[in-house]
Design a protein around this motif. Structure first.
Motif, PDB file in Angstrom:
ATOM      1  N   VAL A   1      -0.801   6.270  -6.768  1.00  0.00           N
ATOM      2  CA  VAL A   1      -1.299   5.940  -8.107  1.00  0.00           C
ATOM      3  C   VAL A   1      -2.374   6.956  -8.495  1.00  0.00           C
ATOM      4  O   VAL A   1      -3.304   7.193  -7.739  1.00  0.00           O
ATOM      5  CB  VAL A   1      -1.882   4.507  -8.146  1.00  0.00           C
ATOM      6  CG1 VAL A   1      -2.549   4.236  -9.491  1.00  0.00           C
ATOM      7  CG2 VAL A   1      -0.793   3.484  -7.884  1.00  0.00           C
TER       8      VAL A   1
ATOM      9  N   TYR B   1       0.833  -1.196   0.000  1.00  0.00           N
ATOM     10  CA  TYR B   1       0.000   0.000   0.000  1.00  0.00           C
ATOM     11  C   TYR B   1       0.871   1.251   0.000  1.00  0.00           C
ATOM     12  O   TYR B   1       0.549   2.239  -0.643  1.00  0.00           O
ATOM     13  CB  TYR B   1      -0.978  -0.012   1.183  1.00  0.00           C
ATOM     14  CG  TYR B   1      -1.787  -1.277   1.216  1.00  0.00           C
ATOM     15  CD1 TYR B   1      -2.656  -1.585   0.171  1.00  0.00           C
ATOM     16  CD2 TYR B   1      -1.642  -2.185   2.254  1.00  0.00           C
ATOM     17  CE1 TYR B   1      -3.363  -2.773   0.157  1.00  0.00           C
ATOM     18  CE2 TYR B   1      -2.353  -3.374   2.254  1.00  0.00           C
ATOM     19  CZ  TYR B   1      -3.213  -3.665   1.209  1.00  0.00           C
ATOM     20  OH  TYR B   1      -3.897  -4.834   1.199  1.00  0.00           O
TER      21      TYR B   1
ATOM     22  N   VAL C   1       2.075   1.900  -3.650  1.00  0.00           N
ATOM     23  CA  VAL C   1       1.128   2.349  -4.681  1.00  0.00           C
ATOM     24  C   VAL C   1       0.227   3.495  -4.212  1.00  0.00           C
ATOM     25  O   VAL C   1      -0.692   3.875  -4.924  1.00  0.00           O
ATOM     26  CB  VAL C   1       0.224   1.203  -5.203  1.00  0.00           C
ATOM     27  CG1 VAL C   1       1.063   0.122  -5.844  1.00  0.00           C
ATOM     28  CG2 VAL C   1      -0.676   0.643  -4.118  1.00  0.00           C
TER      29      VAL C   1
END
Ligand code: MBD
Ligand code: FE
Length: 285
Positions: free
Chosen positions: A36, A30, A33
């Protein structure tokens, strides 16, 4: 194979579930990313959902089937088998995409049973129990760069199943780090490894992944394999598995992770086999 005896069957589901705890401990996906862009999430989520919708329409999926899916998905989580499910049926495509640019060795999937920081091997020999069952295996190879430079700071992390198809730290009753170690290249980039030949691996039949396999009439087998992570400072990490010729599941691995470049050519030697397999790493971009 001995995976049909009671003890082996009883330990099977535990292996799938332990992989969930290990994933939470070792990875911080987590964090990796969390930035993102929402355009990317939007596009990927929409396309995946749209593929599901298309399948429902095409096959006129019923409420009973939809509810069976819901029940099964809930159970996969309760069994702790999401790492097993994803690594068996999804990871091979992620691996293909991630490594398509490489000029060095082919790799393949990591799977659910890697543990980082395995201790260094002593006398080039992997830790094993007294009288560890299995054919002795001596492996010699070299780690080089794509330009031929020997990588003297290279290392091979090796982990594999025992002669019953079980992994230490996932199946109960096996000493920690059994059949797991880190091997270092010498001044010529050569390494030498003493271990035993692993057995084929059967997906636990008593968990949700096993239920899917049974319900679909598939088989539950992966061919026998040695897992490696090969690395050297400044080079891309290579994650691979090596396979043994003649294994009945080399052509229909449930995890779709066999590639011709990953087949070994073991030769009889003493009371066991000798293998000669080397690695070529790509420089980091
Ligand atoms: C394994 O041992 C494995 O390597 C993979 C990819 C999936 C399940 C079990
Ligand atoms: Fe494996």
């Amino acid at each position: 194979m001995t995976t049909t005896h009671d003890e082996a069957v009883a330990t099977a589901a535990a292996s799938g579930a332990s992989a969930t705890d290990r994933f939470r401990t070792d990875k911080s996906p987590y964090e990796a990313v969390k930035d993102v862009p929402k355009e990317r999430v939007d596009e990927l989520a929409r396309e995946v959902l749209s593929a599901v919708h298309d399948t429902i329409r095409k096959h006129k999926v019923t409420y009973d089937e939809y509810n069976a899916l819901k029940a099964w998905l809930i159970q996969v989580g309760q069994d702790g088998e999401w790492p097993l499910f994803l690594d068996v049926w999804v990871e091979h495509v992620v691996e293909d995409v991630a490594t398509a640019h490489r000029k060095g060795n082919k790799g393949t999937i990591e799977g659910p049973y890697y543990v980082p920081d395995a201790p260094d091997a002593v006398d080039n020999t992997i830790p094993m129990r007294d009288g560890e069952a299995g054919t002795p295996l001596v492996w010699k190879g070299t780690i080089t760069a794509v330009d031929g430079t020997p990588l003297t700071e290279g290392k091979v992390e090796l982990w594999h199943a025992d002669n019953d198809g079980f992994y230490s730290q996932f199946a109960p009753g096996i000493p920690e780090w059994n059949l797991r170690a880190t091997f270092h290249a010498d001044e010529q980039g050569n390494f030498e490894i003493h271990t035993i030949q692993p057995a084929p691996y059967q997906i636990p039949t008593d968990g949700s992944c096993g239920k899917l396999i049974a319900a679909a009439g598939w088989h539950a087998w992966r061919p026998a394999h040695l897992h490696v992570k090969v690395s050297a400072p400044g080079y891309e990490l290579l994650t691979a598995q090596l396979y043994f010729p003649g294994d009945p599941h080399n052509d229909d691995d449930i995890a779709d992770a066999v590639k011709p470049e990953l087949l070994l050519d073991p030769q009889p030697e003493g009371d066991g086999v000798a293998i000669d397999y080397s690695f070529v790493l790509d420089p980091e971009a």
